[in-house]
Design an enzyme around this catalytic site. Structure first.
Site, mmCIF file in Angstrom:
data_model
loop_
_atom_site.group_PDB
_atom_site.id
_atom_site.type_symbol
_atom_site.label_atom_id
_atom_site.label_comp_id
_atom_site.label_asym_id
_atom_site.label_seq_id
_atom_site.Cartn_x
_atom_site.Cartn_y
_atom_site.Cartn_z
ATOM 1 N N GLY A 46 0.828 -1.198 0.000
ATOM 2 C CA GLY A 46 0.000 0.000 0.000
ATOM 3 C C GLY A 46 0.859 1.243 0.000
ATOM 4 O O GLY A 46 2.006 1.220 0.462
ATOM 5 N N GLN A 51 2.977 9.891 1.296
ATOM 6 C CA GLN A 51 4.322 9.304 1.314
ATOM 7 C C GLN A 51 5.176 9.720 0.120
ATOM 8 O O GLN A 51 6.392 9.568 0.153
ATOM 9 C CB GLN A 51 4.236 7.767 1.353
ATOM 10 C CG GLN A 51 3.672 7.234 2.650
ATOM 11 C CD GLN A 51 3.512 5.735 2.580
ATOM 12 O OE1 GLN A 51 2.503 5.227 2.120
ATOM 13 N NE2 GLN A 51 4.530 5.001 3.010
ATOM 14 N N CYS A 91 6.190 -0.387 6.865
ATOM 15 C CA CYS A 91 5.813 0.781 6.069
ATOM 16 C C CYS A 91 6.980 1.155 5.157
ATOM 17 O O CYS A 91 8.129 1.143 5.598
ATOM 18 C CB CYS A 91 5.503 1.936 7.020
ATOM 19 S SG CYS A 91 5.068 3.469 6.186
ATOM 20 N N LEU A 92 6.665 1.501 3.913
ATOM 21 C CA LEU A 92 7.732 1.885 2.974
ATOM 22 C C LEU A 92 8.455 3.145 3.433
ATOM 23 O O LEU A 92 9.586 3.392 3.030
ATOM 24 C CB LEU A 92 7.151 2.092 1.571
ATOM 25 C CG LEU A 92 6.616 0.831 0.880
ATOM 26 C CD1 LEU A 92 5.966 1.185 -0.446
ATOM 27 C CD2 LEU A 92 7.724 -0.199 0.677
ATOM 28 N N HIS A 133 -4.031 1.636 7.934
ATOM 29 C CA HIS A 133 -2.653 2.142 7.944
ATOM 30 C C HIS A 133 -2.494 3.280 6.930
ATOM 31 O O HIS A 133 -1.951 4.339 7.255
ATOM 32 C CB HIS A 133 -1.708 0.966 7.629
ATOM 33 C CG HIS A 133 -0.265 1.323 7.484
ATOM 34 N ND1 HIS A 133 0.710 0.821 8.313
ATOM 35 C CD2 HIS A 133 0.388 2.133 6.590
ATOM 36 C CE1 HIS A 133 1.890 1.303 7.947
ATOM 37 N NE2 HIS A 133 1.722 2.100 6.899
ATOM 38 N N GLU A 134 -2.998 3.056 5.717
ATOM 39 C CA GLU A 134 -2.843 4.079 4.667
ATOM 40 C C GLU A 134 -3.697 5.305 4.958
ATOM 41 O O GLU A 134 -3.284 6.428 4.685
ATOM 42 C CB GLU A 134 -3.182 3.503 3.284
ATOM 43 C CG GLU A 134 -2.362 2.301 2.849
ATOM 44 C CD GLU A 134 -0.861 2.489 2.939
ATOM 45 O OE1 GLU A 134 -0.384 3.634 2.856
ATOM 46 O OE2 GLU A 134 -0.159 1.480 3.122
ATOM 47 N N HIS A 137 -1.909 7.629 7.130
ATOM 48 C CA HIS A 137 -0.925 8.474 6.424
ATOM 49 C C HIS A 137 -1.572 9.766 5.935
ATOM 50 O O HIS A 137 -0.964 10.832 5.993
ATOM 51 C CB HIS A 137 -0.358 7.728 5.208
ATOM 52 C CG HIS A 137 0.786 6.811 5.515
ATOM 53 N ND1 HIS A 137 1.947 7.242 6.126
ATOM 54 C CD2 HIS A 137 0.963 5.483 5.273
ATOM 55 C CE1 HIS A 137 2.786 6.211 6.246
ATOM 56 N NE2 HIS A 137 2.213 5.133 5.747
HETATM 57 NI NI NI Z 1 2.948 3.207 5.605
#
Ligand code: NI
Length: 167
Positions: A46, A51, A91-92, A133-134, A137
């Site tokens: 995701g 991000q 997480c990226l 989670h997204e 963000h």
């Molecule tokens: Ni993330």
């Protein structure tokens, strides 16, 4: 299409609050394509626009094993939440850190897709975790903020050190 640069925690820009998309137009579809390419290239499940330093309410996601089931959520809203579940998350924007977070087990989300159509999706398991989670963000929240202050401090210093080493 282009691969975008993913902001790395503790970059302050990860704490910006995203704005709603007013028109799902070609510029949004282009952003969605770039975000999807960026997510697949980074082997993530995701990615939120926040991000990649675009502060619009846009999320891309693919939790399938075959990596061919892209989901797009524009202006997502959670309309119901049921139960609780703990899951290990990564997480990226926080590479190499995996921590357990407690979230709702089942969520129903309403959003627009890349064609501007309203979609409603009931999700559980990894998909439910990923949606929450997204969506965090988009509100400027990174998953490590659910952890204790001590853990957050440790993670920040670890990532800053790693950043210095790679520069
Ligand atoms: Ni993330």
């Amino acid at each position: 299409m282009a691969i975008l640069k993913i902001l790395q925690y503790p970059d302050e820009r990860l704490h910006k609050v995203a704005r709603s998309v007013e028109n799902v137009d070609e510029s949004i579809r282009s952003l969605v394509r770039d975000m999807a390419e960026t997510m697949y290239a980074a082997q993530g499940v995701g990615l939120a626009a926040t991000q990649v330093d675009v502060h619009k309410r846009v999320i891309v996601m693919d939790v399938s094993e075959s990596h061919d089931q892209l989901r797009v959520f524009i202006n997502p809203e959670i309309i119901s939440k049921i139960g609780e579940e703990e899951c290990e998350e990564g997480c990226l924007s926080v590479p190499g850190i995996y921590e357990t977070v407690r979230r709702a087990a089942n969520v129903t989300v309403r959003a627009l897709n890349e064609n501007g159509e309203t979609i409603t999706l009931e999700a559980d398991g990894l998909l439910a975790v990923c949606i929450q989670h997204e969506m965090d963000h988009l509100l400027g929240k990174v998953f490590v903020e659910y952890l204790s202050q001590l853990k957050q401090t440790r993670i920040r210093s670890k990532l800053k050190k790693r950043l210095r080493e790679t520069m």
